[in-house]
Design a protein around this motif. Structure first.
Motif, PDB file in Angstrom:
ATOM      1  N   PHE A  29       0.837  -1.263   0.002  1.00 58.97           N
ATOM      2  CA  PHE A  29       0.008   0.189  -0.036  1.00 58.97           C
ATOM      3  C   PHE A  29       0.786   1.272  -0.154  1.00 58.97           C
ATOM      4  O   PHE A  29       0.359   2.181   0.019  1.00 58.97           O
ATOM      5  CB  PHE A  29      -1.002   0.083   1.014  1.00 58.97           C
ATOM      6  CG  PHE A  29      -2.166  -0.878   0.929  1.00 58.97           C
ATOM      7  CD1 PHE A  29      -2.986  -1.218   2.059  1.00 58.97           C
ATOM      8  CD2 PHE A  29      -2.561  -1.217  -0.057  1.00 58.97           C
ATOM      9  CE1 PHE A  29      -4.133  -1.818   2.174  1.00 58.97           C
ATOM     10  CE2 PHE A  29      -4.054  -1.841  -0.386  1.00 58.97           C
ATOM     11  CZ  PHE A  29      -4.473  -2.377   0.627  1.00 58.97           C
ATOM     12  N   ILE A  34      -6.229   4.157  -1.096  1.00 57.74           N
ATOM     13  CA  ILE A  34      -7.309   2.870  -1.100  1.00 57.74           C
ATOM     14  C   ILE A  34      -8.558   3.611  -0.883  1.00 57.74           C
ATOM     15  O   ILE A  34      -8.808   4.657  -0.109  1.00 57.74           O
ATOM     16  CB  ILE A  34      -6.830   2.170  -0.228  1.00 57.74           C
ATOM     17  CG1 ILE A  34      -5.232   1.938  -0.054  1.00 57.74           C
ATOM     18  CG2 ILE A  34      -7.639   0.994  -0.121  1.00 57.74           C
ATOM     19  CD1 ILE A  34      -4.682   1.054  -1.407  1.00 57.74           C
ATOM     20  N   SER A  53      -2.289   6.096   1.842  1.00 62.08           N
ATOM     21  CA  SER A  53      -1.388   5.283   2.699  1.00 62.08           C
ATOM     22  C   SER A  53      -0.089   6.204   2.964  1.00 62.08           C
ATOM     23  O   SER A  53       0.410   5.888   4.182  1.00 62.08           O
ATOM     24  CB  SER A  53      -1.155   4.242   2.195  1.00 62.08           C
ATOM     25  OG  SER A  53      -0.234   4.516   0.811  1.00 62.08           O
ATOM     26  N   SER A  72      -6.141   2.258   8.111  1.00 64.19           N
ATOM     27  CA  SER A  72      -5.239   1.099   7.311  1.00 64.19           C
ATOM     28  C   SER A  72      -4.263   0.511   8.375  1.00 64.19           C
ATOM     29  O   SER A  72      -3.965   1.224   9.192  1.00 64.19           O
ATOM     30  CB  SER A  72      -4.554   1.704   6.131  1.00 64.19           C
ATOM     31  OG  SER A  72      -3.895   2.772   6.602  1.00 64.19           O
ATOM     32  N   ASN A  74      -0.890  -0.847   7.317  1.00 63.82           N
ATOM     33  CA  ASN A  74       0.093  -0.999   6.424  1.00 63.82           C
ATOM     34  C   ASN A  74       1.047  -2.059   6.743  1.00 63.82           C
ATOM     35  O   ASN A  74       1.496  -2.870   5.537  1.00 63.82           O
ATOM     36  CB  ASN A  74       1.020   0.219   6.329  1.00 63.82           C
ATOM     37  CG  ASN A  74       0.326   1.432   5.371  1.00 63.82           C
ATOM     38  OD1 ASN A  74      -0.738   1.155   5.116  1.00 63.82           O
ATOM     39  ND2 ASN A  74       1.025   2.800   5.230  1.00 63.82           N
ATOM     40  N   ASN A  77      -0.996  -4.923   5.110  1.00 65.71           N
ATOM     41  CA  ASN A  77      -1.503  -4.467   4.025  1.00 65.71           C
ATOM     42  C   ASN A  77      -2.987  -4.609   3.602  1.00 65.71           C
ATOM     43  O   ASN A  77      -3.449  -5.239   2.771  1.00 65.71           O
ATOM     44  CB  ASN A  77      -0.861  -5.499   2.802  1.00 65.71           C
ATOM     45  CG  ASN A  77      -0.200  -4.736   1.728  1.00 65.71           C
ATOM     46  OD1 ASN A  77       0.298  -3.444   1.814  1.00 65.71           O
ATOM     47  ND2 ASN A  77      -0.036  -5.352   0.365  1.00 65.71           N
ATOM     48  N   THR A  78      -3.603  -4.106   4.587  1.00 71.98           N
ATOM     49  CA  THR A  78      -5.259  -4.213   4.947  1.00 71.98           C
ATOM     50  C   THR A  78      -5.530  -2.695   5.075  1.00 71.98           C
ATOM     51  O   THR A  78      -5.043  -1.952   6.069  1.00 71.98           O
ATOM     52  CB  THR A  78      -5.435  -5.461   5.861  1.00 71.98           C
ATOM     53  OG1 THR A  78      -4.763  -6.567   5.462  1.00 71.98           O
ATOM     54  CG2 THR A  78      -6.921  -5.187   5.926  1.00 71.98           C
ATOM     55  N   VAL A  79      -6.925  -2.592   4.530  1.00 71.82           N
ATOM     56  CA  VAL A  79      -7.535  -1.314   4.958  1.00 71.82           C
ATOM     57  C   VAL A  79      -9.012  -1.824   5.438  1.00 71.82           C
ATOM     58  O   VAL A  79      -9.557  -2.858   5.007  1.00 71.82           O
ATOM     59  CB  VAL A  79      -7.655  -0.401   3.602  1.00 71.82           C
ATOM     60  CG1 VAL A  79      -8.746   0.580   3.963  1.00 71.82           C
ATOM     61  CG2 VAL A  79      -6.576   0.142   3.223  1.00 71.82           C
ATOM     62  N   CYS A  96     -13.548  -2.242  -2.515  1.00 72.63           N
ATOM     63  CA  CYS A  96     -12.258  -1.610  -2.263  1.00 72.63           C
ATOM     64  C   CYS A  96     -11.374  -1.561  -3.571  1.00 72.63           C
ATOM     65  O   CYS A  96     -11.739  -2.435  -4.444  1.00 72.63           O
ATOM     66  CB  CYS A  96     -11.383  -2.053  -1.148  1.00 72.63           C
ATOM     67  SG  CYS A  96     -10.633  -3.714  -1.655  1.00 72.63           S
TER      68      CYS A  96
END
Length: 124
Positions: A29, A34, A53, A72, A74, A77-79, A96
């Protein structure tokens, strides 16, 4: 393979809450914007919220301000999209999307990586 996978959708009563997740694979990200979008039957896809990000800047559609929160992780790697005080008009497929950018935008055409979507249904 570059991929986004959404999860966390479901059926909830009005006033309830859901948390959606968007996990990325094949890229990180870093320096991406995002966004979360939704599409109700017969309607165009609309932007709900986005996060940049690089600096954590967030932006919300007026219809969800004060009820939804984007965040998020980071490292993972997830929102996430925390949705509270849900209304029947929040019903739709939630997607997304990601784009290498430091500019927050809710225009779907600005994004070039999309997930498959997760259904959110809010009953009255």
């Amino acid at each position: 393979e570059v991929q986004l996978v959404e999860s966390g959708g479901g059926l909830v009563q009005a006033g309830g809450s859901l948390r959606l997740s968007c996990a990325a694979s094949g890229f990180t990200f870093d320096d991406y914007a995002i966004g979360w979008f939704r599409q109700a039957p017969g309607k165009e896809r609309e932007g709900v919220s986005c996060i940049v990000s690089s600096d954590g800047y967030t932006y919300y559609a007026d219809s969800v301000k004060g009820r939804f929160t984007i965040s998020s992780d980071n490292a993972k790697n997830t929102v996430y999209l925390q949705m509270n005080s849900l209304k029947p008009e929040d019903t739709g497929v939630y997607y997304c999307a990601a784009v290498p950018s430091t500019i927050a935008t809710l225009y779907p055409t600005s994004y070039d990586i999309w997930g498959q979507g997760t259904q959110v249904t809010v009953s009255s």
